[in-house]
Design a protein around this motif. Structure first.
Motif, PDB file in Angstrom:
ATOM      1  N   GLN A  43       0.837  -1.217   0.000  1.00  0.00           N
ATOM      2  CA  GLN A  43       0.000   0.000   0.000  1.00  0.00           C
ATOM      3  C   GLN A  43       0.864   1.257   0.000  1.00  0.00           C
ATOM      4  O   GLN A  43       0.544   2.239  -0.668  1.00  0.00           O
ATOM      5  CB  GLN A  43      -0.958   0.000   1.196  1.00  0.00           C
ATOM      6  N   GLU A  44       1.988   1.236   0.732  1.00  0.00           N
ATOM      7  CA  GLU A  44       2.906   2.372   0.727  1.00  0.00           C
ATOM      8  C   GLU A  44       3.470   2.598  -0.666  1.00  0.00           C
ATOM      9  O   GLU A  44       3.577   3.732  -1.138  1.00  0.00           O
ATOM     10  CB  GLU A  44       4.044   2.159   1.734  1.00  0.00           C
ATOM     11  N   THR A  45       3.831   1.518  -1.347  1.00  0.00           N
ATOM     12  CA  THR A  45       4.351   1.619  -2.709  1.00  0.00           C
ATOM     13  C   THR A  45       3.299   2.217  -3.634  1.00  0.00           C
ATOM     14  O   THR A  45       3.597   3.095  -4.449  1.00  0.00           O
ATOM     15  CB  THR A  45       4.783   0.232  -3.225  1.00  0.00           C
ATOM     16  N   MET A  46       2.050   1.779  -3.502  1.00  0.00           N
ATOM     17  CA  MET A  46       0.972   2.307  -4.342  1.00  0.00           C
ATOM     18  C   MET A  46       0.744   3.788  -4.083  1.00  0.00           C
ATOM     19  O   MET A  46       0.503   4.558  -5.015  1.00  0.00           O
ATOM     20  CB  MET A  46      -0.319   1.526  -4.099  1.00  0.00           C
ATOM     21  N   PRO A  67       8.006  -4.862  -1.605  1.00  0.00           N
ATOM     22  CA  PRO A  67       8.418  -3.467  -1.464  1.00  0.00           C
ATOM     23  C   PRO A  67       9.498  -3.120  -2.474  1.00  0.00           C
ATOM     24  O   PRO A  67      10.209  -3.981  -2.961  1.00  0.00           O
ATOM     25  CB  PRO A  67       8.946  -3.395  -0.039  1.00  0.00           C
ATOM     26  N   GLU A  68       9.579  -1.829  -2.784  1.00  0.00           N
ATOM     27  CA  GLU A  68      10.575  -1.354  -3.733  1.00  0.00           C
ATOM     28  C   GLU A  68      11.956  -1.439  -3.101  1.00  0.00           C
ATOM     29  O   GLU A  68      12.112  -1.258  -1.903  1.00  0.00           O
ATOM     30  CB  GLU A  68      10.298   0.097  -4.117  1.00  0.00           C
ATOM     31  N   MET A  69      12.967  -1.705  -3.927  1.00  0.00           N
ATOM     32  CA  MET A  69      14.335  -1.733  -3.439  1.00  0.00           C
ATOM     33  C   MET A  69      14.839  -0.295  -3.319  1.00  0.00           C
ATOM     34  O   MET A  69      14.570   0.535  -4.181  1.00  0.00           O
ATOM     35  CB  MET A  69      15.241  -2.507  -4.395  1.00  0.00           C
ATOM     36  N   VAL A  70      15.597  -0.029  -2.280  1.00  0.00           N
ATOM     37  CA  VAL A  70      16.135   1.307  -2.065  1.00  0.00           C
ATOM     38  C   VAL A  70      17.211   1.614  -3.100  1.00  0.00           C
ATOM     39  O   VAL A  70      17.281   2.688  -3.642  1.00  0.00           O
ATOM     40  CB  VAL A  70      16.713   1.451  -0.637  1.00  0.00           C
TER      41      VAL A  70
END
Length: 89
Positions: A43-46, A67-70
């Motif tokens: 949800q944070e990524t969206m 989750p997205e990679m930093v």
């Protein structure tokens, strides 16, 4: 653990909390607590997708990993990151 999320107009497992776009998710079996943690990260990524556009067009057409990679080093092997012994290369 990363989850592949793909847009769908059919039976969605998850909906974006901003625009309502539906997604199906592809992931390995995990414990319930791990799934809850990752769902929050998805949800944070969206929400971050919506920095550029308000509607469903904000999400990548081909899906996305969450989750997205930093940075790229998170995905790199130890040899690429420089922490492998020289004799092991």
């Amino acid at each position: 653990m990363q989850v592949l999320c793909r847009r769908t107009n059919g039976n969605a497992e998850l909906h974006c909390c901003v625009c309502g776009q539906g997604f199906v998710m592809f992931w390995d079996r995990q414990s319930h607590s791990e799934r809850v943690r990752v769902l929050h990260e998805i949800q944070e990524t969206m929400r971050r997708h919506h920095r550029a556009a308000p509607g469903p067009e904000a999400h990548p057409q081909d899906g996305f990993l969450a989750p997205e990679m930093v940075n790229a080093l998170e995905m790199a092997g130890a040899g690429v990151a420089g922490s492998a012994p020289a004799w092991d290369l």
